[in-house]
Design a protein around this motif. Sequence first.
Motif, PDB file in Angstrom:
ATOM      1  N   PRO A 295       0.715  -9.094   5.769  1.00 39.45           N
ATOM      2  CA  PRO A 295      -0.503  -8.712   6.506  1.00 39.45           C
ATOM      3  C   PRO A 295      -0.805  -7.209   6.418  1.00 39.45           C
ATOM      4  O   PRO A 295      -1.967  -6.815   6.331  1.00 39.45           O
ATOM      5  CB  PRO A 295      -0.203  -9.116   7.951  1.00 39.45           C
ATOM      6  CG  PRO A 295       0.813 -10.176   7.842  1.00 39.45           C
ATOM      7  CD  PRO A 295       1.650  -9.819   6.647  1.00 39.45           C
TER       8      PRO A 295
ATOM      9  N   THR B  35      -2.282  -6.582   3.001  1.00 37.56           N
ATOM     10  CA  THR B  35      -3.668  -7.053   3.008  1.00 37.56           C
ATOM     11  C   THR B  35      -4.574  -6.056   3.718  1.00 37.56           C
ATOM     12  O   THR B  35      -5.643  -5.688   3.201  1.00 37.56           O
ATOM     13  CB  THR B  35      -3.756  -8.425   3.691  1.00 37.56           C
ATOM     14  OG1 THR B  35      -2.905  -9.335   2.998  1.00 37.56           O
ATOM     15  CG2 THR B  35      -5.173  -8.955   3.676  1.00 37.56           C
ATOM     16  N   ALA B  36      -4.145  -5.594   4.892  1.00 37.85           N
ATOM     17  CA  ALA B  36      -4.938  -4.612   5.645  1.00 37.85           C
ATOM     18  C   ALA B  36      -5.071  -3.316   4.867  1.00 37.85           C
ATOM     19  O   ALA B  36      -6.150  -2.698   4.836  1.00 37.85           O
ATOM     20  CB  ALA B  36      -4.305  -4.362   7.004  1.00 37.85           C
TER      21      ALA B  36
ATOM     22  N   MET C 298      -8.610  -1.763   3.921  1.00 44.21           N
ATOM     23  CA  MET C 298      -8.988  -0.451   4.443  1.00 44.21           C
ATOM     24  C   MET C 298      -9.089   0.585   3.323  1.00 44.21           C
ATOM     25  O   MET C 298      -9.936   1.477   3.372  1.00 44.21           O
ATOM     26  CB  MET C 298      -7.989   0.009   5.499  1.00 44.21           C
ATOM     27  CG  MET C 298      -8.113  -0.781   6.788  1.00 44.21           C
ATOM     28  SD  MET C 298      -7.099  -0.162   8.127  1.00 44.21           S
ATOM     29  CE  MET C 298      -5.466  -0.540   7.537  1.00 44.21           C
TER      30      MET C 298
END
Length: 89
Positions: free
Chosen positions: A3, A6-7, A11
């Motif tokens: 996660p 992915t972030a 971003m």
Amino acid sequence: GFPFLTAGLLMGAVWGQEAWATYWGWDIKETWAFITWVVFLVYFHMRMVPGLRGLASGWVVVVGGVSIGLTWLCMHLLPESLSSLHVYN
């Protein structure tokens, strides 16, 4: 970790749009981070499919470990010698 990766990719794309006016520049760092993300996405998919849980998913984890190593290598050593958007002086 997935996660957070992915972030970070999402971003980073938003930040890249502000910094360079493009979401994705196919830079070596961006590309290897994406490759690592795809490898672990494949691994998580294989863990969900009952017939692919054995040795095959184990090899995908090995490939994932190698891709993490190559991502680290590309992030810390290679951009100094290559033309990259991510070279910081």
